[in-house]
Design an enzyme around this catalytic site. Structure first.
Site, mmCIF file in Angstrom:
data_model
loop_
_atom_site.group_PDB
_atom_site.id
_atom_site.type_symbol
_atom_site.label_atom_id
_atom_site.label_comp_id
_atom_site.label_asym_id
_atom_site.label_seq_id
_atom_site.Cartn_x
_atom_site.Cartn_y
_atom_site.Cartn_z
ATOM 1 N N ASN A 109 0.811 -1.223 0.000
ATOM 2 C CA ASN A 109 0.000 0.000 0.000
ATOM 3 C C ASN A 109 0.846 1.275 0.000
ATOM 4 O O ASN A 109 0.435 2.292 -0.546
ATOM 5 C CB ASN A 109 -1.012 0.006 1.155
ATOM 6 C CG ASN A 109 -0.410 -0.494 2.457
ATOM 7 O OD1 ASN A 109 0.813 -0.547 2.602
ATOM 8 N ND2 ASN A 109 -1.259 -0.850 3.402
ATOM 9 N N ASP A 139 1.535 -9.702 3.807
ATOM 10 C CA ASP A 139 0.578 -9.364 4.865
ATOM 11 C C ASP A 139 -0.871 -9.500 4.404
ATOM 12 O O ASP A 139 -1.780 -9.561 5.220
ATOM 13 C CB ASP A 139 0.805 -7.937 5.354
ATOM 14 C CG ASP A 139 2.116 -7.782 6.104
ATOM 15 O OD1 ASP A 139 2.648 -8.811 6.554
ATOM 16 O OD2 ASP A 139 2.596 -6.649 6.223
ATOM 17 N N MET A 181 5.026 -12.648 11.067
ATOM 18 C CA MET A 181 4.947 -11.267 10.582
ATOM 19 C C MET A 181 3.492 -10.808 10.393
ATOM 20 O O MET A 181 2.586 -11.625 10.238
ATOM 21 C CB MET A 181 5.679 -11.129 9.242
ATOM 22 C CG MET A 181 7.190 -10.947 9.367
ATOM 23 S SD MET A 181 7.927 -10.557 7.750
ATOM 24 C CE MET A 181 9.648 -10.273 8.229
ATOM 25 N N GLU A 238 3.369 -10.547 15.190
ATOM 26 C CA GLU A 238 4.345 -9.576 15.713
ATOM 27 C C GLU A 238 3.685 -8.231 16.008
ATOM 28 O O GLU A 238 4.181 -7.451 16.800
ATOM 29 C CB GLU A 238 5.485 -9.360 14.703
ATOM 30 C CG GLU A 238 4.993 -8.754 13.391
ATOM 31 C CD GLU A 238 6.087 -8.439 12.374
ATOM 32 O OE1 GLU A 238 7.242 -8.829 12.570
ATOM 33 O OE2 GLU A 238 5.750 -7.803 11.352
ATOM 34 N N GLN A 297 10.141 -16.439 6.481
ATOM 35 C CA GLN A 297 8.786 -16.606 5.969
ATOM 36 C C GLN A 297 8.512 -15.835 4.686
ATOM 37 O O GLN A 297 7.546 -16.104 4.002
ATOM 38 C CB GLN A 297 7.760 -16.230 7.032
ATOM 39 C CG GLN A 297 7.789 -14.765 7.430
ATOM 40 C CD GLN A 297 7.184 -14.505 8.791
ATOM 41 O OE1 GLN A 297 6.052 -14.869 9.049
ATOM 42 N NE2 GLN A 297 7.947 -13.863 9.669
#
Lengths: 405, 405
Positions: A109, A139, A181, A238, A297
């Site tokens: 973003n 994400d 994450m 996290e 990851q």
């Protein structure tokens, strides 16, 4: 009516396992059009544009491009720079000097916001120019999109990790905390739920940034699971925050910030160590361990979703097609049309840029410490083909002789 | 002359990705022999024997056994118990009560020592009995063996991780410290060297327990690499020690010990965090991160060496064959006979039990901060088929227009 000129493609933000698929999609598709005079790759995102650090990808072999496509992380390197107006004006000097007419920026973003600013600058300058944002983020937090390229592969890594951690914890019982994450969105942490195959499989508890993290509730949850199963596997994002929106990591004194003003959450085991310390001290459980998944990851070579690969390639291709055939700007977005199929659309940059998508309520259980079946239904096709699963022995117990009750 | 009775198989110590291959090798091979009345699996290693916690694996389906074989971690669960004489006498009561005549224990050097004690107890008691140790350890630290089952797959995970970490660090430069398991032996950490494909690829520095870790040398090494490449990827074994043999982790106040008296090194990010703190403070480098691989490297589902799988299966089969056909005791050992082929032998337990193999000098460079080509030659076949590798763009740089020198 054909807009003749160069293409510049760049990659921004954190790498993913499939971000080079999008790059190669742009390059191979752009190279087909006669009005494209050159295809440049900017080294290091917008910073590479500023310094005219371009690779001439028109001179890259197709074979090597295909090899790069299956290589994780950003082949053109990345940047955390977030251009302001002055920065954008410098970018334009470069674009004009090189007769760049098409700009593709692969990122999250923040990168979409960069494309938006650059695009507005172009309009103001009356410079005929197409700029398209190509989505990527592990994400999975981009608005409008059903999901984003990079998420499926990272989710698969997290799922395969938790399958293993659950088995490890079953073999040598205790409490295990896995830190995943996800600054504001819990999608990646939630992927750990795929490990819940057998009834007593972990992760038994999943904590997401979408729900306030309360230490007393956490400890009560862990005690309950540990009393029931003699062990407990926990997935924690996290980015978990307290009820006032303060990240638990920030409370630990994590002060380092990036150029976007975000506190650095990764690259340290501090959150996992804090939570294990709570559990040891408050619940008097001796074997408590944590693993912080960190950069593994997002860049691990060899754990990829083929669905994610295909979509990452296609959003790159579609971006080139929209810009070159249709002469329009925007952000490529992914829309789910069936179980499982997708369509790609071009969305106004303002709807995607600098906004964050969160896990919807229907994906999180009422207690805020696990996911729902609806989430697993959503996630499963994104993990791709041949997803491995664990198998337990089912043989009957042998009768005791010496210790008969 | 055929010794009729039951088989007991158990798994000890830390899990691996292929330890269930050995279990299934023992079970399937043992079930072929008419003198074997039952094949029991003890739940939780020797502790399961003590409590008569047996699964009757004679009643397990072959199909499910094959599914369990490709599942990481110990399907029969594990234990850190290390039996003394009293413990062994209790084990014998159980073995006699159940007419157990064959005992197979899959584990590392501590498990080999358990088999040795149990076996000596059997001889003293004049109980006709075969006991065989089946090797497994991701640390690759068993004497006599060229390498041990479990190592190849864990090494592959470490290699694939460092390929990704190197790419990630190239995209967003800084210093990255990856902490790998290995209490006394550096074999697993050394596997990170497979990521060194292109001339400037990391890990640029590799620190092993076999060489004294000196902070000043470490900082000087990091500075040199960072000055040269603008980045630095470092592989560190969790077991690194100072010149007096004191683990760096122990200096950090890691006080938790297991039943073997070993300080707990895993399940915390403390060592990585300490090293990044040194670098930040002493070298004034801002972007310094660490990842501790933790339990992911030994239990991850879906990163396995087919060579490792095959050998793990075969040591299980060979154990059953030695015990049942040849009526002899010992430890199964793996011997390299070509590039690449192996033979299996039965070795006296005393040569393997409670001893630790270290990296030979020829595998470590003179500075003690990297490995040699000889090590890569040794490791490569153990990683198995279809080992992925990374590819970089090789396109030429485009000429600058505005920033011409």
């Amino acid at each position: 009516m054909k807009l003749e000129g160069k293409v510049v493609v760049a990659q921004g933000g954190g790498p993913t396992a499939v971000i080079n698929q999008s790059l190669v999609g742009v390059v191979l598709e752009s190279r087909k059009f006669p009005q494209i005079t050159k295809v440049y790759g900017a080294l290091g995102g917008v910073s590479g544009i500023l310094h005219e650090d371009f690779l001439d990808l028109t001179q890259e072999t197709t074979h090597n491009l295909e090899r790069v496509a299956v290589t994780p992380s950003s082949a053109l390197f990345s940047t955390r720079d977030k251009p302001d107006e002055a920065y954008c004006q410098e970018i334009f000097k470069v674009f004009k000097a090189h007769d760049v007419r098409y700009f593709f920026y692969i990122g999250g973003n923040d990168s979409a916001d960069t494309v938006r600013i650059v695009n507005e600058e172009a309009e103001r300058s009356n410079y005929e120019f197409r700029a398209i944002h190509i989505p990527k983020t592990i994400d999975n937090d981009l608005m409008v999109n059903d999901h984003t390229p990079g998420y499926g592969s990272a989710a698969r890594f997290v799922a395969q990790s938790f399958i293993g951690l659950n088995l490890d914890n079953r073999a040598l019982p205790g409490v295990h905390v896995g830190v995943v994450m996800g600054r504001h969105s819990g999608f990646l942490t939630a992927a750990s739920s795929i490990a819940q195959k057998y009834p007593d499989d972990g992760p038994h508890l999943i904590y997401l940034p979408e729900r306030a993290f309360k230490t007393e509730d956490f400890l009560r949850d862990v005690k309950r699971v540990y009393d029931q199963h003699g062990r407990c596997v926990i997935a924690v994002s996290e980015g978990i925050q307290d009820e006032f929106g303060v990240p638990i990591m920030a409370k630990l004194g994590a002060r380092e910030k990036d150029s976007h003003g975000n506190v650095s959450l990764s690259g340290t085991g501090a959150l996992g160590d804090l939570l294990t310390q709570y559990i040891k001290e408050q619940l008097k459980i001796s074997r408590v361990r944590s693993d912080t998944f960190g950069y593994l990851q997002r860049s691990f070579l060899g754990c990829v979703s083929d669905v994610d690969q295909r979509e990452a390639r296609e959003v790159g291709e579609k971006a080139a097609q929209y810009a070159i055939w249709h002469n329009i700007d925007g952000s490529i977005t992914i829309h789910r049309t069936g179980f499982y199929s997708v369509d790609y659309q071009l969305t106004n940059l303002k709807e995607v840029a600098a906004k964050t998508k969160h896990m919807p309520d229907e994906f999180i259980n009422a207690q805020g410490n696990n996911v729902t079946e609806a989430f697993k239904y959503y996630l499963t096709p994104l993990l791709g083909s041949n997803m491995p699963s664990a198998s337990m022995l089912r043989a009957p117990k042998a009768e005791k002789i010496l210790h008969r009750d």
